[in-house]
Design a protein around this motif. Structure first.
Motif, PDB file in Angstrom:
ATOM      1  N   ALA A  82      13.394 -18.692 -33.585  1.00  8.70           N
ATOM      2  CA  ALA A  82      12.820 -18.102 -34.846  1.00  8.70           C
ATOM      3  C   ALA A  82      13.993 -18.070 -36.131  1.00  8.70           C
ATOM      4  O   ALA A  82      13.553 -17.957 -37.335  1.00  8.70           O
ATOM      5  N   HIS A  83      15.167 -18.787 -35.978  1.00  8.07           N
ATOM      6  CA  HIS A  83      16.121 -18.923 -36.779  1.00  8.07           C
ATOM      7  C   HIS A  83      16.500 -17.522 -37.760  1.00  8.07           C
ATOM      8  O   HIS A  83      16.658 -17.451 -38.632  1.00  8.07           O
ATOM      9  N   LYS A  84      16.393 -16.325 -36.935  1.00  8.57           N
ATOM     10  CA  LYS A  84      16.661 -15.306 -37.506  1.00  8.57           C
ATOM     11  C   LYS A  84      18.009 -14.574 -37.303  1.00  8.57           C
ATOM     12  O   LYS A  84      18.410 -13.576 -37.654  1.00  8.57           O
ATOM     13  N   MET A  85      19.217 -15.363 -36.847  1.00  9.23           N
ATOM     14  CA  MET A  85      20.354 -15.252 -36.476  1.00  9.23           C
ATOM     15  C   MET A  85      21.210 -16.417 -37.121  1.00  9.23           C
ATOM     16  O   MET A  85      20.880 -17.568 -36.753  1.00  9.23           O
ATOM     17  N   SER A  86      22.260 -16.056 -37.457  1.00 10.99           N
ATOM     18  CA  SER A  86      23.176 -17.075 -38.141  1.00 10.99           C
ATOM     19  C   SER A  86      23.870 -17.941 -36.871  1.00 10.99           C
ATOM     20  O   SER A  86      24.053 -17.548 -35.695  1.00 10.99           O
ATOM     21  N   VAL A  87      24.188 -19.199 -37.161  1.00  2.97           N
ATOM     22  CA  VAL A  87      24.780 -20.082 -36.436  1.00  2.97           C
ATOM     23  C   VAL A  87      26.202 -19.540 -35.752  1.00  2.97           C
ATOM     24  O   VAL A  87      26.456 -19.380 -34.611  1.00  2.97           O
ATOM     25  N   ASP A  88      27.022 -18.636 -36.535  1.00  2.00           N
ATOM     26  CA  ASP A  88      28.238 -17.904 -36.158  1.00  2.00           C
ATOM     27  C   ASP A  88      28.050 -16.877 -35.226  1.00  2.00           C
ATOM     28  O   ASP A  88      28.471 -16.606 -34.277  1.00  2.00           O
ATOM     29  N   THR A  89      26.904 -16.035 -35.398  1.00  3.66           N
ATOM     30  CA  THR A  89      26.515 -15.178 -34.594  1.00  3.66           C
ATOM     31  C   THR A  89      25.856 -15.642 -33.185  1.00  3.66           C
ATOM     32  O   THR A  89      26.159 -14.878 -32.094  1.00  3.66           O
ATOM     33  N   GLU A  90      25.213 -16.712 -33.335  1.00  7.48           N
ATOM     34  CA  GLU A  90      24.803 -17.473 -32.010  1.00  7.48           C
ATOM     35  C   GLU A  90      25.773 -17.678 -31.401  1.00  7.48           C
ATOM     36  O   GLU A  90      25.916 -17.794 -30.002  1.00  7.48           O
ATOM     37  N   ILE A  91      26.751 -18.370 -31.711  1.00  5.20           N
ATOM     38  CA  ILE A  91      28.156 -18.894 -31.075  1.00  5.20           C
ATOM     39  C   ILE A  91      28.823 -17.691 -30.558  1.00  5.20           C
ATOM     40  O   ILE A  91      29.143 -17.628 -29.217  1.00  5.20           O
ATOM     41  N   MET A  92      28.848 -16.731 -31.276  1.00  6.47           N
ATOM     42  CA  MET A  92      29.586 -15.406 -30.675  1.00  6.47           C
ATOM     43  C   MET A  92      28.865 -14.851 -29.558  1.00  6.47           C
ATOM     44  O   MET A  92      29.511 -14.331 -28.278  1.00  6.47           O
ATOM     45  N   ALA A  93      27.487 -14.704 -29.577  1.00 10.32           N
ATOM     46  CA  ALA A  93      26.676 -14.372 -28.576  1.00 10.32           C
ATOM     47  C   ALA A  93      26.761 -15.090 -27.508  1.00 10.32           C
ATOM     48  O   ALA A  93      26.768 -14.563 -26.036  1.00 10.32           O
ATOM     49  N   TYR A  94      26.643 -16.309 -27.316  1.00  5.42           N
ATOM     50  CA  TYR A  94      26.658 -17.302 -26.244  1.00  5.42           C
ATOM     51  C   TYR A  94      28.052 -17.044 -25.638  1.00  5.42           C
ATOM     52  O   TYR A  94      28.062 -17.202 -24.442  1.00  5.42           O
ATOM     53  N   ALA A  95      29.030 -17.189 -26.442  1.00  6.86           N
ATOM     54  CA  ALA A  95      30.465 -16.994 -25.977  1.00  6.86           C
ATOM     55  C   ALA A  95      30.561 -15.676 -24.911  1.00  6.86           C
ATOM     56  O   ALA A  95      31.204 -15.986 -23.797  1.00  6.86           O
ATOM     57  N   VAL A  96      30.033 -14.501 -25.441  1.00 12.96           N
ATOM     58  CA  VAL A  96      30.296 -13.416 -24.602  1.00 12.96           C
ATOM     59  C   VAL A  96      29.606 -13.812 -23.081  1.00 12.96           C
ATOM     60  O   VAL A  96      30.147 -13.455 -22.160  1.00 12.96           O
ATOM     61  N   LEU A  97      28.422 -14.095 -23.298  1.00 15.51           N
ATOM     62  CA  LEU A  97      27.599 -14.509 -22.127  1.00 15.51           C
ATOM     63  C   LEU A  97      28.136 -15.341 -21.137  1.00 15.51           C
ATOM     64  O   LEU A  97      28.101 -15.207 -19.944  1.00 15.51           O
ATOM     65  N   ASP A  98      28.890 -16.404 -21.701  1.00 17.86           N
ATOM     66  CA  ASP A  98      29.414 -17.538 -21.072  1.00 17.86           C
ATOM     67  C   ASP A  98      30.475 -16.855 -20.160  1.00 17.86           C
ATOM     68  O   ASP A  98      30.985 -17.056 -19.116  1.00 17.86           O
ATOM     69  N   LEU A  99      31.230 -15.938 -21.167  1.00 19.29           N
ATOM     70  CA  LEU A  99      32.472 -15.513 -20.374  1.00 19.29           C
ATOM     71  C   LEU A  99      32.345 -14.528 -19.274  1.00 19.29           C
ATOM     72  O   LEU A  99      32.805 -14.518 -18.149  1.00 19.29           O
ATOM     73  N   LEU A 100      31.098 -13.901 -19.205  1.00 15.18           N
ATOM     74  CA  LEU A 100      30.920 -12.852 -18.370  1.00 15.18           C
ATOM     75  C   LEU A 100      30.152 -13.711 -17.029  1.00 15.18           C
ATOM     76  O   LEU A 100      30.474 -13.393 -15.936  1.00 15.18           O
ATOM     77  N   ALA A 101      29.270 -14.514 -17.390  1.00 15.11           N
ATOM     78  CA  ALA A 101      28.708 -15.432 -16.250  1.00 15.11           C
ATOM     79  C   ALA A 101      29.746 -16.320 -15.462  1.00 15.11           C
ATOM     80  O   ALA A 101      29.202 -16.729 -14.500  1.00 15.11           O
ATOM     81  N   LYS A 102      30.590 -16.666 -16.312  1.00 18.03           N
ATOM     82  CA  LYS A 102      31.606 -17.849 -15.514  1.00 18.03           C
ATOM     83  C   LYS A 102      33.009 -17.313 -15.149  1.00 18.03           C
ATOM     84  O   LYS A 102      33.127 -16.939 -13.759  1.00 18.03           O
ATOM     85  N   PRO A 103      33.489 -17.005 -15.861  1.00 18.21           N
ATOM     86  CA  PRO A 103      35.159 -16.453 -15.339  1.00 18.21           C
ATOM     87  C   PRO A 103      35.174 -14.883 -14.781  1.00 18.21           C
ATOM     88  O   PRO A 103      35.538 -14.967 -13.733  1.00 18.21           O
ATOM     89  N   VAL A 104      34.299 -14.215 -15.369  1.00 14.62           N
ATOM     90  CA  VAL A 104      34.178 -12.747 -14.842  1.00 14.62           C
ATOM     91  C   VAL A 104      33.391 -12.648 -13.580  1.00 14.62           C
ATOM     92  O   VAL A 104      33.993 -12.227 -12.529  1.00 14.62           O
TER      93      VAL A 104
END
Length: 297
Positions: free
Chosen positions: A236-258
């Motif tokens: 929907a393009h309702k989230m900025s690209v920076d916020t998108e990067i941060m959201a995916y970063a948190v999810l990736d860190l939880l799903a992989k290293p943690v």
């Protein structure tokens, strides 16, 4: 005879109802990352790289036959670190443009082009790492090869559908149609891994069953959040690209290293989690019947 004053009055502009509206074309609008997004990508790259080194150290004194989870989990973070390095250096993104309109009250709507930055390396990462995560869970639960293969294929379809949707026009059925296909594929992943895995893992005992249930619930809860973020950001393009990067970063860190730390430490403390691949993993095919000296297991 006309006087000069009359000539001046005749040349004056007549009164109008208001100023004539001027329509100025709207230039293309770009949604891309800024300094905050770039810094996030570098931080996650460093954390993924450190996690890879840590997982390698955990496997240092582990026999090859018991190193299956270590190898898979280390590969997951290595691939993720390469993906984040590519994104951080600006080599793995492109702009997807679609038509949009500025709505006005007194003048016609003004069309313009909206372009959003899409990191295609993220989908390459997911297409390689999420099947490995599924292998971790399926091996832990003792899921048969047929269901494991179906889960992996459904997962790859899910990731590719997300990529096709991201590069589609968000004003057409193409965009949300691929998104729907990805969501349906995810349900197949849940069925083969979580539902069938829960049935299969019971043969391994209570301890492994509890570990699998915890890891599977943790993973699927995180994976369910990914399409939500996608729908708000790239959908929907309702989230900025920076916020998108941060959201995916948190999810990736939880799903992989943690996830990896949790799995490997639990695996180290429980012999019931060992996986028997019939000797192929450590000795290869055609080695049955050979006398092997010095095996640690």
């Amino acid at each position: 005879m006309i006087s000069p004053e009359q000539v001046v009055e005749m040349l004056k502009p007549t009164a109008t109802a208001g100023p004539i509206p001027t329509v100025i074309p709207t230039p293309p609008q770009y949604q891309d990352s800024s300094t905050a997004g770039h810094r996030t990508l570098w931080v996650v790259f460093a954390l993924m790289l450190l996690s890879s080194g840590f997982f390698s150290l955990l496997s240092w004194n582990v026999p090859t036959s018991k190193r299956l989870f270590h190898v898979i989990t280390t590969l997951i973070t290595i691939i993720a670190s390469l993906s984040y390095f590519a994104m951080a250096t600006g080599q793995a993104s492109s702009f997807v443009c679609s038509a949009a309109k500025d709505h006005h009250k007194h003048v016609p709507d003004i069309p313009y082009t909206e372009c959003r930055q899409v990191y295609w390396a993220r989908y390459v990462d997911w297409a390689l790492t999420t099947p490995l995560l599924i292998l971790d869970l399926c091996f832990l639960a003792g899921v048969d090869g047929a269901h494991t293969l179906m889960a992996v294929i459904a997962d790859v379809i899910m990731v590719l559908s997300g990529m096709f949707a991201a590069y589609g026009d968000n004003k057409t059925a193409q965009h949300w149609g691929w998104y729907a296909i990805g969501c349906v594929s995810y349900l197949f992943v849940v069925w083969h891994v979580a539902v069938h895995g829960t049935t299969m893992v019971r043969a391994k005992g209570v301890k492994v069953t509890r570990l699998f249930a915890s890891l599977a619930l943790f993973t699927l809860a995180i994976w369910t959040t990914y399409p939500v973020v996608w729908g708000i950001a790239e959908g929907a393009h309702k989230m900025s690209v920076d916020t998108e990067i941060m959201a995916y970063a948190v999810l990736d860190l939880l799903a992989k290293p943690v996830f990896g730390i949790w799995l490997l430490i639990s695996h180290r403390a429980s012999a019931e989690t060992n996986v028997d691949l019939g000797g192929w993993w450590s000795h290869g095919f055609g080695s049955e019947g050979r006398i092997r000296i010095g095996d640690e297991d």
